[in-house]
Motif scaffolding. Structure first.
Motif, mmCIF file in Angstrom:
data_model
loop_
_atom_site.group_PDB
_atom_site.id
_atom_site.type_symbol
_atom_site.label_atom_id
_atom_site.label_comp_id
_atom_site.label_asym_id
_atom_site.label_seq_id
_atom_site.Cartn_x
_atom_site.Cartn_y
_atom_site.Cartn_z
ATOM 1 N N UNK A 63 10.467 1.932 1.448
ATOM 2 C CA UNK A 63 10.215 0.487 1.616
ATOM 3 C C UNK A 63 9.815 0.165 3.054
ATOM 4 N N UNK A 64 10.382 0.907 4.004
ATOM 5 C CA UNK A 64 10.141 0.585 5.410
ATOM 6 C C UNK A 64 8.688 0.820 5.813
ATOM 7 N N UNK A 65 7.937 1.613 5.025
ATOM 8 C CA UNK A 65 6.499 1.732 5.324
ATOM 9 C C UNK A 65 5.682 0.879 4.345
ATOM 10 N N UNK A 66 6.376 0.005 3.624
ATOM 11 C CA UNK A 66 5.684 -0.961 2.764
ATOM 12 C C UNK A 66 5.236 -0.389 1.430
ATOM 13 N N UNK A 67 5.898 0.662 0.968
ATOM 14 C CA UNK A 67 5.492 1.301 -0.279
ATOM 15 C C UNK A 67 6.534 1.011 -1.357
ATOM 16 N N UNK A 68 6.062 0.706 -2.569
ATOM 17 C CA UNK A 68 6.968 0.444 -3.695
ATOM 18 C C UNK A 68 7.163 1.713 -4.516
ATOM 19 N N UNK A 69 6.105 2.490 -4.619
ATOM 20 C CA UNK A 69 6.154 3.679 -5.459
ATOM 21 C C UNK A 69 5.583 4.879 -4.711
ATOM 22 N N UNK A 70 6.131 6.059 -5.040
ATOM 23 C CA UNK A 70 5.695 7.286 -4.362
ATOM 24 C C UNK A 70 4.187 7.522 -4.464
ATOM 25 N N UNK A 91 -2.428 2.832 1.853
ATOM 26 C CA UNK A 91 -3.241 1.638 2.053
ATOM 27 C C UNK A 91 -3.204 1.154 3.499
ATOM 28 N N UNK A 92 -1.981 1.003 4.039
ATOM 29 C CA UNK A 92 -1.875 0.437 5.392
ATOM 30 C C UNK A 92 -1.903 1.523 6.464
ATOM 31 N N UNK A 93 -1.744 2.783 6.042
ATOM 32 C CA UNK A 93 -1.713 3.935 6.942
ATOM 33 C C UNK A 93 -0.623 3.807 8.015
ATOM 34 N N UNK A 94 0.529 3.345 7.531
ATOM 35 C CA UNK A 94 1.727 3.327 8.376
ATOM 36 C C UNK A 94 2.565 4.539 7.970
ATOM 37 N N UNK A 95 3.040 5.273 8.969
ATOM 38 C CA UNK A 95 3.781 6.498 8.670
ATOM 39 C C UNK A 95 5.162 6.516 9.274
ATOM 40 N N UNK A 96 5.974 7.460 8.774
ATOM 41 C CA UNK A 96 7.340 7.597 9.274
ATOM 42 C C UNK A 96 7.813 9.021 8.994
ATOM 43 N N UNK A 97 8.578 9.564 9.933
ATOM 44 C CA UNK A 97 9.249 10.828 9.627
ATOM 45 C C UNK A 97 10.620 10.484 9.083
#
Lengths: 80, 152
Positions: free
Chosen positions: B79-86, B117-123
């Motif tokens: 959720x923190x990268x704005x994604x609802x589904x894998x 879509x937004x190309x926001x990433x996280x480790x």
């Protein structure tokens, strides 16, 4: 570092919304219960440190070795 | 636009390759802007820091060497990268290339997830306890291959 003494089932509060409870003490093992907002990430420190250490090693990747790796993988693919 | 990269010197990249890591990468928390670049050496990608030409991580899709790779991450992380589904995200493992190239390994304990879509990433930190920071890619490939042979 702040040091507090707690018994089983006693807690400490960090701010208004993080609570850490001593659930069980067995020998040198302490079981902790943590209540915190969902956006707070909680990890065992050694896991976090292991990832940090591996990232630092990875950031020093030996680029020259990569073409050798490509050759090894290509050879493996061929054998399949 | 042109950027300086660790593996290939100055190269042309598209704005579409930009990946933003609001929290950085663990151990590199102050660096947020990266570009995702195809590697010229096999099935890898480079995550090149925009501001630091000397900082680049080699990435791999773990599914190419682990048959039943299962990405298990906290819902809150997704959720923190704005994604609802894998399905809406990409995921990679960071690769370590040591002196002995046969010992090339991937870190499955700290996967990288990216919102397509937004190309926001996280480790993130894997919830799968079987995964460690060092999985030897060539050994895993061999195991996967042996399994395939057995099942025939």
């Amino acid at each position: 570092m702040l040091v507090l003494t707690r018994k089983v089932n006693e807690s400490i509060m960090i701010g208004d919304d993080i609570e850490i409870t001593v659930v069980e003490i067995k020998g040198d093992h302490v079981k902790l219960g943590i209540t915190a907002p969902r956006n707070i990430s909680i990890h065992r420190k050694e896991v976090y440190l292991a990832i940090q250490k591996e990232n630092i090693i990875a950031s020093r990747a030996d680029i020259g070795k990569l073409s050798e790796i490509k050759d090894i993988i290509d050879r493996k693919e061929d054998k399949k | 636009m042109k950027i300086k990269t660790k593996p290939y010197g100055e190269i042309e990249v598209s704005e579409r390759q930009r990946i933003i890591f609001p929290e950085g990468i663990i151990g590199f928390e102050n660096i947020h802007q990266y570009f995702l670049i195809d590697s010229r050496e096999g099935p890898f990608y480079w995550l090149q820091a925009e501001e630091e030409p000397d900082l680049a991580f080699l990435l791999v899709n773990p599914r190419i060497f682990i048959e039943n790779y299962k990405l298990m991450v906290d819902k809150e992380d997704i959720k923190s990268i704005g994604v609802e589904h894998k399905k809406e995200m990409l995921d990679f493992a960071i690769v370590t290339v040591p002196e002995d190239p046969a010992k090339i390994s991937a870190n499955l304990m700290g996967p990288i997830i990216i919102n397509k879509k937004t190309r926001v990433g996280k480790q993130v930190i894997s919830k799968n306890n079987n995964y460690t920071v060092k999985h030897y890619i060539l050994e895993e490939m061999k195991k996967t291959k042996e399994k395939l042979v057995e099942s025939r």
